[in-house]
Design an enzyme around this catalytic site. Sequence first.
Site, PDB file in Angstrom:
ATOM      1  N   HIS A   1       0.854  -1.202   0.000  1.00  0.00           N
ATOM      2  CA  HIS A   1       0.000   0.000   0.000  1.00  0.00           C
ATOM      3  C   HIS A   1       0.887   1.248   0.000  1.00  0.00           C
ATOM      4  CE1 HIS A   1      -3.888   1.940   0.423  1.00  0.00           C
ATOM      5  NE2 HIS A   1      -3.195   2.876   1.066  1.00  0.00           N
ATOM      6  N   ALA A   2       0.598   2.193  -0.898  1.00  0.00           N
ATOM      7  CA  ALA A   2       1.446   3.378  -1.079  1.00  0.00           C
ATOM      8  C   ALA A   2       1.586   4.164   0.225  1.00  0.00           C
ATOM      9  CB  ALA A   2       0.847   4.271  -2.164  1.00  0.00           C
TER      10      ALA A   2
ATOM     11  N   HIS B   1      -6.344   0.323   5.719  1.00  0.00           N
ATOM     12  CA  HIS B   1      -6.197   1.235   6.837  1.00  0.00           C
ATOM     13  C   HIS B   1      -6.752   0.664   8.126  1.00  0.00           C
ATOM     14  CE1 HIS B   1      -5.781   3.440   3.168  1.00  0.00           C
ATOM     15  NE2 HIS B   1      -5.216   4.433   3.808  1.00  0.00           N
TER      16      HIS B   1
ATOM     17  N   TYR C   1      -9.020  11.417   5.188  1.00  0.00           N
ATOM     18  CA  TYR C   1      -9.280  11.432   3.747  1.00  0.00           C
ATOM     19  C   TYR C   1     -10.622  12.105   3.462  1.00  0.00           C
ATOM     20  CZ  TYR C   1      -5.495   8.062   3.778  1.00  0.00           C
ATOM     21  OH  TYR C   1      -4.279   7.441   3.981  1.00  0.00           O
TER      22      TYR C   1
ATOM     23  N   GLU D   1      -3.248  14.891   3.670  1.00  0.00           N
ATOM     24  CA  GLU D   1      -3.774  14.072   2.555  1.00  0.00           C
ATOM     25  C   GLU D   1      -4.217  14.930   1.376  1.00  0.00           C
ATOM     26  OE1 GLU D   1      -2.718  10.934   4.690  1.00  0.00           O
ATOM     27  OE2 GLU D   1      -3.239  11.081   2.591  1.00  0.00           O
TER      28      GLU D   1
ATOM     29  N   HIS E   1      -0.211  12.209  -5.198  1.00  0.00           N
ATOM     30  CA  HIS E   1      -0.695  12.198  -3.812  1.00  0.00           C
ATOM     31  C   HIS E   1       0.461  11.979  -2.836  1.00  0.00           C
ATOM     32  CE1 HIS E   1      -3.442  11.290  -0.436  1.00  0.00           C
ATOM     33  NE2 HIS E   1      -2.442  10.493  -0.089  1.00  0.00           N
ATOM     34  N   GLU E   2       1.269  10.968  -3.112  1.00  0.00           N
ATOM     35  CA  GLU E   2       2.382  10.643  -2.196  1.00  0.00           C
ATOM     36  C   GLU E   2       3.439  11.737  -2.226  1.00  0.00           C
ATOM     37  OE1 GLU E   2       0.292   7.594  -0.992  1.00  0.00           O
ATOM     38  OE2 GLU E   2       2.050   8.438  -0.056  1.00  0.00           O
TER      39      GLU E   2
ATOM     40  N   HIS F   1       2.764  14.497   0.112  1.00  0.00           N
ATOM     41  CA  HIS F   1       3.235  14.291   1.494  1.00  0.00           C
ATOM     42  C   HIS F   1       4.703  14.708   1.610  1.00  0.00           C
ATOM     43  CE1 HIS F   1      -0.267  12.206   3.054  1.00  0.00           C
ATOM     44  NE2 HIS F   1      -0.226  11.294   2.114  1.00  0.00           N
TER      45      HIS F   1
HETATM   46  C1  LIG Z   1      -2.551   6.713  -1.228  1.00  0.00           C
HETATM   47  C2  LIG Z   1      -2.787   6.513   0.000  1.00  0.00           C
HETATM   48  C3  LIG Z   1      -1.659   6.505   0.995  1.00  0.00           C
HETATM   49 SE1  LIG Z   1      -1.752   7.918   2.285  1.00  0.00          SE
HETATM   50  C4  LIG Z   1      -4.158   6.182   0.518  1.00  0.00           C
HETATM   51  O1  LIG Z   1      -4.223   5.324   1.386  1.00  0.00           O
HETATM   52  N1  LIG Z   1      -5.271   6.815   0.076  1.00  0.00           N
HETATM   53  C5  LIG Z   1      -5.335   7.897  -0.901  1.00  0.00           C
HETATM   54  C6  LIG Z   1      -6.796   7.987  -1.271  1.00  0.00           C
HETATM   55  C7  LIG Z   1      -7.571   7.374  -0.147  1.00  0.00           C
HETATM   56  C8  LIG Z   1      -6.610   6.385   0.535  1.00  0.00           C
HETATM   57  C9  LIG Z   1      -6.905   4.954   0.094  1.00  0.00           C
HETATM   58  O2  LIG Z   1      -6.189   4.452  -0.778  1.00  0.00           O
HETATM   59  O3  LIG Z   1      -7.864   4.366   0.639  1.00  0.00           O
HETATM   60 ZN   LIG Z   2      -1.831  10.084   1.792  1.00  0.00          ZN
END
Ligand SMILES: C=C(C[SeH])C(=O)N1CCC[C@H]1C(=O)O
Ligand SMILES: [Zn+2]
Length: 598
Positions: A321-322, A481, A491, A379, A351-352, A355
Amino acid sequence: ERAAEEAAGREYIRKLDELSAKSRNRASLASWAYQSNITDYNEQRLTQISLEIAEEEKEYWKETMTYLWREFEDPDLRRMFEKYSVLGTSALPEDLNQRLIQAINNMQSTYARATICDYKDRSKCDLHVEPEVTDIFAQSNDAEELKYTWLEWHKAAGAASKDYFTEYVNMDNEAAKLNGFDSVAEWWISTYDEPDSEEQFAALWEQVKPLYQQIHAYVRRHLRLRYGEDVVSAKGPIPAHLLGNIWAQTWNNVEKFTRPYPEKPDVDVTEALIRQNYTALKMFKTAEEFFTSLNLSAMPDLFWERSIIEKPNDGRDMVCHASAWDFFDGEDFRIKQCTTITNAFFKTTHHEMGHIQYYLQYKDLPSIYRAGANPGFHEAVGDVIALSVSTPKHLRVMGLLEDGPEDLESNINQLYKMSLDKVVFLPFAYLLDLFRYGVFRGTTTTNDYNCHFWQLRESLQGVEPPAPRSEEDFDPTAKYHVSADVEYMRYYISYIIQFQFHRSLCQIAGEYVPGDPNKLLSNCDIYRSTEAGEALGKMLQLGSSKPWPDAMEALTGQRKMDASGVLEYFEPLYEWLKQENERTGEFVGWEPSNVQYC
Ligand SMILES: C=C(C[SeH])C(=O)N1CCC[C@H]1C(=O)O
Ligand SMILES: [Zn+2]
């Protein structure tokens, strides 16, 4: 006397902050080693270091609390002491802290190692959520394949972690209580500073709900046309496995066969990226160039040396996961993501990198202030840039989109595409933490976990599971998460405030003029606007040194989060959808589901 005490306090906090940065550097390095290569050794090492740091923090906390910091004159010194007075999970006795760390590692490694068998080839059983399951949901239109894949993933990564999750909730709640909170829910909500934050979250949802319901009704109609009446009902919730995403959190992958004006040229960036031989590195360099075009910081050399931007092919287990990392030494900042060449990952890369940009902008602050003004701010940074990048205008500048009409129909198509990413996401993000608030508070107990989760999924999101669910299932930890103890309201807040930030930056860049049809907010691209970059940088440099309304005011002049930015951006689409759903007679909203899940 008090002046002397305050001077001593200032000297103490300076020293503590340096020590704290060293501890956080040590913790980040151990966490990175574990997440980028999940082995027993790396897991034990992470646990050991986490427990050592917890004991050190406990000692410092005792000394911190001997200062009468609440009476100090200097508001900034008071703010630093206040933040250091929240000890966090280190407040737990060592044996309970060990159990908490173990529970989270168990969920995290279950999620990272989870694999399922392929629908068509049941002997092929090495499919992970990234990239295989993600790609199946992006490409398949076989309802049975999607249903099978959905059920298998939710078994492998969801139900498998149910007991770990219960242990995590119990231990984390103990820690919350030792920090003076009733439960983890109040602890998480406190990071948004204001006492009425929970009401603010609910008010935001009321503002955007009508727009969401129009999108939901329109999409349900087009899915019914595609899959038939007995798979997608006329008035019920939408089956979660048909929305192009394993969690049904964004619906971009159904855009190509549901868009308002299908005869207009397509905006499929993924094909263009592949055709132009984009690599993961080229995506990163392209994203970096946007930031430097605003006169914001470039990525440091260490970033390029130490980041992991593609899934290693040595068969290791890792957290794909990024994520973006600050190592709290002012030099070491990294991204870890298993990039594939898709439009989704083009967005995630921005997005990354948002950060990392935030880390770079506040790197010279005391380490205690190296955080977002509130978690939603962190975010939002990269997404604000991606709002400019995803306009047809910018994609043409990049050669990722051939020239096409800029007429009303194309604009509606563009707004529709954006809404499947930005509006659709809001109820999902909101409910994920409403669910966890209920669990932490005890209103949801271990024998109605899944029932309450799906009640929220139905009432807020209007989706239903593809098959009956029971308490043998546990679907929430099938979402990263929840398995990784990462709070999610950040988010939901980000997807609201990023439009407030975008609106202000676009006005500064001269790209948006309220009421001017040639300067639409949804067609604004701040690329190369150093004025916009300077304004954004000023907000980011504050870190968490000031209450978040001060940071928001620095950029937008507003001190409140509100959905006016979202509603202004999508207003033409909202009008169009109301007319279209009226024209087709589509029922707006949804009746109770017929699927058994409680
Ligand atoms: C890209 C990330 C790492 Se902070 C992320 O978890 N995001 C970005 C969008 C919403 C959430 C998800 O993937 O659920
Ligand atoms: Zn993020």
